[in-house]
Motif scaffolding. Structure first.
Motif, PDB file in Angstrom:
ATOM      1  N   PRO A  90       0.792  -1.231   0.000  1.00 55.01           N
ATOM      2  CA  PRO A  90       0.000   0.000   0.000  1.00 55.01           C
ATOM      3  C   PRO A  90       0.828   1.288   0.000  1.00 55.01           C
ATOM      4  O   PRO A  90       0.346   2.332  -0.426  1.00 55.01           O
ATOM      5  CB  PRO A  90      -0.852  -0.098   1.269  1.00 55.01           C
ATOM      6  CG  PRO A  90      -0.316  -1.231   2.049  1.00 55.01           C
ATOM      7  CD  PRO A  90       0.551  -2.049   1.165  1.00 55.01           C
ATOM      8  N   ASP A  91       2.089   1.213   0.429  1.00 56.40           N
ATOM      9  CA  ASP A  91       2.943   2.406   0.434  1.00 56.40           C
ATOM     10  C   ASP A  91       3.496   2.742  -0.951  1.00 56.40           C
ATOM     11  O   ASP A  91       4.030   3.826  -1.160  1.00 56.40           O
ATOM     12  CB  ASP A  91       4.111   2.224   1.413  1.00 56.40           C
ATOM     13  CG  ASP A  91       3.635   2.097   2.851  1.00 56.40           C
ATOM     14  OD1 ASP A  91       2.509   2.552   3.147  1.00 56.40           O
ATOM     15  OD2 ASP A  91       4.377   1.528   3.675  1.00 56.40           O
ATOM     16  N   TRP A  92       3.380   1.816  -1.880  1.00 52.89           N
ATOM     17  CA  TRP A  92       3.891   2.002  -3.237  1.00 52.89           C
ATOM     18  C   TRP A  92       2.761   2.447  -4.163  1.00 52.89           C
ATOM     19  O   TRP A  92       1.614   2.097  -3.969  1.00 52.89           O
ATOM     20  CB  TRP A  92       4.436   0.687  -3.792  1.00 52.89           C
ATOM     21  CG  TRP A  92       5.702   0.238  -3.159  1.00 52.89           C
ATOM     22  CD1 TRP A  92       5.830  -0.525  -2.035  1.00 52.89           C
ATOM     23  CD2 TRP A  92       7.019   0.489  -3.609  1.00 52.89           C
ATOM     24  NE1 TRP A  92       7.133  -0.757  -1.747  1.00 52.89           N
ATOM     25  CE2 TRP A  92       7.910  -0.146  -2.715  1.00 52.89           C
ATOM     26  CE3 TRP A  92       7.553   1.195  -4.676  1.00 52.89           C
ATOM     27  CZ2 TRP A  92       9.278  -0.091  -2.852  1.00 52.89           C
ATOM     28  CZ3 TRP A  92       8.930   1.232  -4.810  1.00 52.89           C
ATOM     29  CH2 TRP A  92       9.767   0.607  -3.915  1.00 52.89           C
ATOM     30  N   ASP A  93       3.129   3.166  -5.199  1.00 52.75           N
ATOM     31  CA  ASP A  93       2.198   3.472  -6.282  1.00 52.75           C
ATOM     32  C   ASP A  93       2.434   2.400  -7.353  1.00 52.75           C
ATOM     33  O   ASP A  93       3.415   2.464  -8.098  1.00 52.75           O
ATOM     34  CB  ASP A  93       2.468   4.877  -6.840  1.00 52.75           C
ATOM     35  CG  ASP A  93       1.522   5.266  -7.954  1.00 52.75           C
ATOM     36  OD1 ASP A  93       0.814   4.387  -8.487  1.00 52.75           O
ATOM     37  OD2 ASP A  93       1.494   6.468  -8.301  1.00 52.75           O
ATOM     38  N   ALA A  94       1.560   1.412  -7.410  1.00 56.50           N
ATOM     39  CA  ALA A  94       1.757   0.254  -8.285  1.00 56.50           C
ATOM     40  C   ALA A  94       1.830   0.649  -9.754  1.00 56.50           C
ATOM     41  O   ALA A  94       2.634   0.101 -10.510  1.00 56.50           O
ATOM     42  CB  ALA A  94       0.647  -0.768  -8.066  1.00 56.50           C
ATOM     43  N   ARG A  95       1.013   1.592 -10.183  1.00 57.83           N
ATOM     44  CA  ARG A  95       1.034   2.016 -11.588  1.00 57.83           C
ATOM     45  C   ARG A  95       2.369   2.677 -11.936  1.00 57.83           C
ATOM     46  O   ARG A  95       2.941   2.417 -12.987  1.00 57.83           O
ATOM     47  CB  ARG A  95      -0.112   2.988 -11.873  1.00 57.83           C
ATOM     48  CG  ARG A  95      -1.469   2.328 -11.858  1.00 57.83           C
ATOM     49  CD  ARG A  95      -2.567   3.285 -12.330  1.00 57.83           C
ATOM     50  NE  ARG A  95      -3.920   2.881 -12.088  1.00 57.83           N
ATOM     51  CZ  ARG A  95      -4.465   1.693 -12.290  1.00 57.83           C
ATOM     52  NH1 ARG A  95      -3.755   0.718 -12.733  1.00 57.83           N
ATOM     53  NH2 ARG A  95      -5.730   1.453 -12.035  1.00 57.83           N
ATOM     54  N   LYS A  96       2.829   3.535 -11.041  1.00 53.13           N
ATOM     55  CA  LYS A  96       4.110   4.204 -11.261  1.00 53.13           C
ATOM     56  C   LYS A  96       5.247   3.180 -11.274  1.00 53.13           C
ATOM     57  O   LYS A  96       6.147   3.254 -12.106  1.00 53.13           O
ATOM     58  CB  LYS A  96       4.347   5.251 -10.165  1.00 53.13           C
ATOM     59  CG  LYS A  96       5.618   6.029 -10.344  1.00 53.13           C
ATOM     60  CD  LYS A  96       5.759   7.086  -9.248  1.00 53.13           C
ATOM     61  CE  LYS A  96       7.057   7.848  -9.440  1.00 53.13           C
ATOM     62  NZ  LYS A  96       7.282   8.816  -8.371  1.00 53.13           N
ATOM     63  N   GLU A  97       5.192   2.218 -10.355  1.00 54.45           N
ATOM     64  CA  GLU A  97       6.216   1.181 -10.306  1.00 54.45           C
ATOM     65  C   GLU A  97       6.270   0.413 -11.627  1.00 54.45           C
ATOM     66  O   GLU A  97       7.346   0.182 -12.180  1.00 54.45           O
ATOM     67  CB  GLU A  97       5.916   0.216  -9.161  1.00 54.45           C
ATOM     68  CG  GLU A  97       6.894  -0.948  -9.084  1.00 54.45           C
ATOM     69  CD  GLU A  97       6.480  -2.009  -8.079  1.00 54.45           C
ATOM     70  OE1 GLU A  97       7.385  -2.570  -7.454  1.00 54.45           O
ATOM     71  OE2 GLU A  97       5.264  -2.294  -7.956  1.00 54.45           O
ATOM     72  N   LEU A  98       5.106   0.018 -12.136  1.00 52.51           N
ATOM     73  CA  LEU A  98       5.065  -0.726 -13.393  1.00 52.51           C
ATOM     74  C   LEU A  98       5.622   0.103 -14.543  1.00 52.51           C
ATOM     75  O   LEU A  98       6.454  -0.374 -15.314  1.00 52.51           O
ATOM     76  CB  LEU A  98       3.629  -1.166 -13.712  1.00 52.51           C
ATOM     77  CG  LEU A  98       3.449  -1.965 -14.997  1.00 52.51           C
ATOM     78  CD1 LEU A  98       4.195  -3.296 -14.932  1.00 52.51           C
ATOM     79  CD2 LEU A  98       1.970  -2.194 -15.285  1.00 52.51           C
ATOM     80  N   LYS A  99       5.203   1.343 -14.619  1.00 51.86           N
ATOM     81  CA  LYS A  99       5.593   2.203 -15.742  1.00 51.86           C
ATOM     82  C   LYS A  99       7.049   2.649 -15.676  1.00 51.86           C
ATOM     83  O   LYS A  99       7.746   2.654 -16.687  1.00 51.86           O
ATOM     84  CB  LYS A  99       4.680   3.432 -15.781  1.00 51.86           C
ATOM     85  CG  LYS A  99       4.955   4.360 -16.936  1.00 51.86           C
ATOM     86  CD  LYS A  99       4.016   5.545 -16.937  1.00 51.86           C
ATOM     87  CE  LYS A  99       4.355   6.496 -18.061  1.00 51.86           C
ATOM     88  NZ  LYS A  99       3.550   7.708 -18.015  1.00 51.86           N
ATOM     89  N   GLU A 100       7.515   3.017 -14.487  1.00 51.40           N
ATOM     90  CA  GLU A 100       8.831   3.640 -14.379  1.00 51.40           C
ATOM     91  C   GLU A 100       9.950   2.706 -13.915  1.00 51.40           C
ATOM     92  O   GLU A 100      11.120   3.003 -14.149  1.00 51.40           O
ATOM     93  CB  GLU A 100       8.758   4.847 -13.443  1.00 51.40           C
ATOM     94  CG  GLU A 100       7.863   5.946 -13.979  1.00 51.40           C
ATOM     95  CD  GLU A 100       7.753   7.140 -13.037  1.00 51.40           C
ATOM     96  OE1 GLU A 100       8.528   7.226 -12.058  1.00 51.40           O
ATOM     97  OE2 GLU A 100       6.874   7.988 -13.287  1.00 51.40           O
TER      98      GLU A 100
END
Length: 173
Positions: free
Chosen positions: A62-72
């Motif tokens: 929950p502390d991560w932005d999953a979409r940002k992690e996938l994209k970046e």
């Protein structure tokens, strides 16, 4: 008689599995650069559609932005596949390069990637001007054991790149 025929079929099948398939890449003998294109449309992660995996990942971290992690962080690791392939193709005077003008394009379409970076990449060698698929095959990369998810994906893409280069080099002969 049926047993003999059945045994012959099984033996032939096993031999085919271990023989491996050798694709003919002789058309690339005088080519020095191949354009690289990525297609992420059929990607699944851990067998889940991307949207389902993003929901799962967000709940899991929950502390991560999953979409940002996938994209970046995760998707850019596919560049390691190209870099790894180029390292092995250098001796063949052939290079894979994104966004270049070339007679051939290789389209890399990740099909499934696990958290550990194990992956299946569908590869299509395409005559660029005609949009004609010359070869279509799959590469399976083995991911890592220890590190961040991005690191493990990187390991898997590096392995897939080495396998892609080996396949091309064998097919050039």
């Amino acid at each position: 008689m049926k047993r003999i025929l059945f045994t012959a079929v099984i033996l032939f099948t096993v031999c085919q599995m271990f023989a491996g398939s050798k694709l003919d890449f002789s058309m690339l003998k005088n080519v020095t650069m191949i354009n690289v294109d990525y297609d992420w449309t059929n990607l699944t992660i851990e067998g889940k559609k991307v949207a389902d995996w993003l929901d799962f990942r967000q709940a899991d971290q929950p502390d991560w932005d999953a979409r940002k992690e996938l994209k970046e962080e995760l998707k850019p690791q596919i560049d390691e596949m190209v870099a790894s392939a180029n390292g092995k193709l250098k001796s063949s005077n052939l290079i894979l390069k994104k966004n270049c003008s070339s007679q051939y394009t290789i389209k890399l379409s990740p099909q499934n990637i696990t958290k550990k970076g194990n992956n299946v990449i569908k590869c299509q060698l395409i005559e660029t001007k005609k949009h004609k698929v010359v070869h279509e095959f799959n590469i399976e990369g083995k991911g890592g054991v220890f590190g961040s998810m991005a690191n493990l994906w990187s390991d898997g893409f590096k392995d897939a790149g080495k396998k892609l280069a080996s396949m091309i080099k064998k097919g050039l002969k």
